[in-house]
Design a protein around this motif. Sequence first.
Motif, mmCIF file in Angstrom:
data_model
loop_
_atom_site.group_PDB
_atom_site.id
_atom_site.type_symbol
_atom_site.label_atom_id
_atom_site.label_comp_id
_atom_site.label_asym_id
_atom_site.label_seq_id
_atom_site.Cartn_x
_atom_site.Cartn_y
_atom_site.Cartn_z
ATOM 1 N N ALA A 103 0.864 -1.174 0.000
ATOM 2 C CA ALA A 103 0.000 0.000 0.000
ATOM 3 C C ALA A 103 0.902 1.225 0.000
ATOM 4 C CB ALA A 103 -0.908 0.015 1.228
ATOM 5 N N TYR A 104 0.424 2.281 -0.621
ATOM 6 C CA TYR A 104 1.221 3.487 -0.791
ATOM 7 C C TYR A 104 0.511 4.671 -0.147
ATOM 8 C CZ TYR A 104 3.555 0.374 -3.907
ATOM 9 O OH TYR A 104 4.222 -0.716 -4.389
ATOM 10 N N VAL A 105 1.221 5.329 0.748
ATOM 11 C CA VAL A 105 0.715 6.545 1.379
ATOM 12 C C VAL A 105 1.287 7.708 0.579
ATOM 13 C CG1 VAL A 105 0.720 7.951 3.465
ATOM 14 C CG2 VAL A 105 0.506 5.465 3.638
ATOM 15 N N VAL A 106 0.406 8.521 0.023
ATOM 16 C CA VAL A 106 0.791 9.660 -0.803
ATOM 17 C C VAL A 106 0.451 10.924 -0.026
ATOM 18 C CG1 VAL A 106 0.449 10.832 -3.005
ATOM 19 C CG2 VAL A 106 0.355 8.329 -2.892
ATOM 20 N N ILE A 107 1.455 11.782 0.127
ATOM 21 C CA ILE A 107 1.321 12.959 0.967
ATOM 22 C C ILE A 107 1.659 14.207 0.161
ATOM 23 C CG2 ILE A 107 2.166 14.097 3.062
ATOM 24 C CD1 ILE A 107 3.138 11.167 3.878
ATOM 25 N N LEU B 89 9.801 8.330 -2.023
ATOM 26 C CA LEU B 89 9.958 9.565 -2.776
ATOM 27 C C LEU B 89 9.725 10.773 -1.884
ATOM 28 C CD1 LEU B 89 9.962 10.932 -5.716
ATOM 29 C CD2 LEU B 89 7.487 10.915 -5.439
ATOM 30 N N VAL B 90 10.573 11.746 -2.036
ATOM 31 C CA VAL B 90 10.356 13.097 -1.508
ATOM 32 C C VAL B 90 10.791 14.029 -2.625
ATOM 33 C CG1 VAL B 90 10.957 14.806 0.229
ATOM 34 C CG2 VAL B 90 10.817 12.393 0.871
ATOM 35 N N ALA C 33 3.456 21.214 -2.852
ATOM 36 C CA ALA C 33 4.715 21.876 -2.506
ATOM 37 C C ALA C 33 5.822 20.832 -2.424
ATOM 38 C CB ALA C 33 4.571 22.617 -1.186
ATOM 39 N N THR C 34 5.538 19.719 -1.757
ATOM 40 C CA THR C 34 6.427 18.570 -1.697
ATOM 41 C C THR C 34 5.561 17.321 -1.771
ATOM 42 O OG1 THR C 34 8.012 19.762 -0.310
ATOM 43 C CG2 THR C 34 8.201 17.370 -0.358
ATOM 44 N N LEU C 35 5.928 16.406 -2.637
ATOM 45 C CA LEU C 35 5.223 15.140 -2.776
ATOM 46 C C LEU C 35 6.046 14.065 -2.070
ATOM 47 C CD1 LEU C 35 2.845 13.604 -4.087
ATOM 48 C CD2 LEU C 35 4.368 13.159 -6.023
ATOM 49 N N VAL C 36 5.395 13.316 -1.192
ATOM 50 C CA VAL C 36 6.056 12.252 -0.430
ATOM 51 C C VAL C 36 5.273 10.967 -0.658
ATOM 52 C CG1 VAL C 36 6.748 11.472 1.876
ATOM 53 C CG2 VAL C 36 6.754 13.929 1.333
ATOM 54 N N ILE C 37 5.987 9.871 -0.879
ATOM 55 C CA ILE C 37 5.337 8.567 -1.021
ATOM 56 C C ILE C 37 6.057 7.559 -0.130
ATOM 57 C CG2 ILE C 37 4.688 6.672 -2.567
ATOM 58 C CD1 ILE C 37 4.622 8.708 -4.853
ATOM 59 N N HIS C 38 5.267 6.898 0.734
ATOM 60 C CA HIS C 38 5.766 5.823 1.585
ATOM 61 C C HIS C 38 5.118 4.520 1.125
ATOM 62 C CE1 HIS C 38 7.389 8.762 4.326
ATOM 63 N NE2 HIS C 38 6.210 9.159 4.737
ATOM 64 N N GLU C 39 5.892 3.446 1.154
ATOM 65 C CA GLU C 39 5.358 2.121 0.835
ATOM 66 C C GLU C 39 5.267 1.300 2.118
ATOM 67 O OE1 GLU C 39 6.227 -1.433 -2.315
ATOM 68 O OE2 GLU C 39 7.942 -0.585 -1.247
ATOM 69 N N PHE C 40 4.095 0.738 2.351
ATOM 70 C CA PHE C 40 3.859 -0.172 3.478
ATOM 71 C C PHE C 40 3.591 -1.563 2.918
ATOM 72 C CE2 PHE C 40 3.174 3.860 5.454
ATOM 73 C CZ PHE C 40 3.457 3.683 6.802
ATOM 74 N N GLY C 41 3.751 -2.562 3.743
ATOM 75 C CA GLY C 41 3.528 -3.943 3.324
ATOM 76 C C GLY C 41 2.094 -4.255 2.959
ATOM 77 N N SER C 42 1.163 -3.497 3.515
ATOM 78 C CA SER C 42 -0.257 -3.728 3.246
ATOM 79 C C SER C 42 -1.055 -2.493 3.664
ATOM 80 C CB SER C 42 -0.769 -4.938 4.036
ATOM 81 O OG SER C 42 -0.747 -4.645 5.427
ATOM 82 N N LEU C 43 -2.299 -2.464 3.236
ATOM 83 C CA LEU C 43 -3.197 -1.396 3.651
ATOM 84 C C LEU C 43 -3.387 -1.443 5.164
ATOM 85 C CD1 LEU C 43 -5.024 0.903 2.669
ATOM 86 C CD2 LEU C 43 -6.845 -0.775 2.407
ATOM 87 N N GLN C 44 -3.477 -2.645 5.725
ATOM 88 C CA GLN C 44 -3.646 -2.799 7.168
ATOM 89 C C GLN C 44 -2.428 -2.256 7.919
ATOM 90 O OE1 GLN C 44 -4.107 -5.223 4.894
ATOM 91 N NE2 GLN C 44 -6.329 -5.497 4.994
ATOM 92 N N ALA C 45 -1.222 -2.479 7.384
ATOM 93 C CA ALA C 45 -0.004 -1.973 8.028
ATOM 94 C C ALA C 45 0.034 -0.454 8.000
ATOM 95 C CB ALA C 45 1.232 -2.552 7.349
ATOM 96 N N ALA C 46 -0.392 0.132 6.891
ATOM 97 C CA ALA C 46 -0.431 1.592 6.800
ATOM 98 C C ALA C 46 -1.435 2.159 7.801
ATOM 99 C CB ALA C 46 -0.793 2.026 5.379
ATOM 100 N N ARG C 47 -2.593 1.531 7.883
ATOM 101 C CA ARG C 47 -3.630 1.995 8.817
ATOM 102 C C ARG C 47 -3.181 1.815 10.262
ATOM 103 N NH1 ARG C 47 -8.831 4.240 8.199
ATOM 104 N NH2 ARG C 47 -9.089 5.070 10.278
ATOM 105 N N ALA C 48 -2.524 0.703 10.556
ATOM 106 C CA ALA C 48 -2.027 0.463 11.915
ATOM 107 C C ALA C 48 -0.997 1.521 12.303
ATOM 108 C CB ALA C 48 -1.423 -0.935 12.019
ATOM 109 N N PHE C 49 -0.125 1.881 11.371
ATOM 110 C CA PHE C 49 0.837 2.953 11.640
ATOM 111 C C PHE C 49 0.111 4.255 11.932
ATOM 112 C CE2 PHE C 49 3.195 6.619 10.114
ATOM 113 C CZ PHE C 49 4.351 6.527 10.880
ATOM 114 N N TRP C 50 -0.853 4.605 11.085
ATOM 115 C CA TRP C 50 -1.602 5.867 11.221
ATOM 116 C C TRP C 50 -2.325 5.951 12.561
ATOM 117 C CZ3 TRP C 50 -1.335 10.172 8.510
ATOM 118 C CH2 TRP C 50 -2.327 11.142 8.678
#
Length: 95
Positions: free
Chosen positions: A3-7, A37-38, A52-69
Motif C-alpha cells: 500500500a502506498y501513502v501519498v502525501i 519519494l520526496v 509543494a512537496t510530494l512524499v510517497i511511503h510504501e507499506f507492506g499492506s493497507l492494514q499496516a499503513a492503517r495500523a501505523f496511522w
Amino acid sequence: MSAYVVIDLDVDDPAGFQQYVDAVNPLLEEAGARNLLVDDDCLVLEGDWRPATLVIHEFGSLQAARAFWDAPAYQPLKALRRRHATVQVVVAQPR
C-alpha cells in the motif's frame, strides 16, 4: 499486497518540521515502511494539483499503513506535524 501513502506536504516551519522527521523515521522503519519519494519540484503534466512537496511511503499492506496511522506512538507526532506543516494524505493499494 503493498500500500502506498501519498502525501501532499507544505511545510510552514522547516526547523520545527525537522523534529517531526527525526521522530517519525524510526517509527516508519519499525512499521516496515519504505520512503520511496520526496520531491519538492514535481513536474505537473495536467491539472491544477501542485504539491509543494510530494512524499510517497510504501507499506507492506493497507492494514499496516492503517495500523501505523492509528498507532498510539504516532498520535503525538501527528500533532507535532500539524504545528509545522499542512498535509493532504491518501493511502491506496494496487488492484
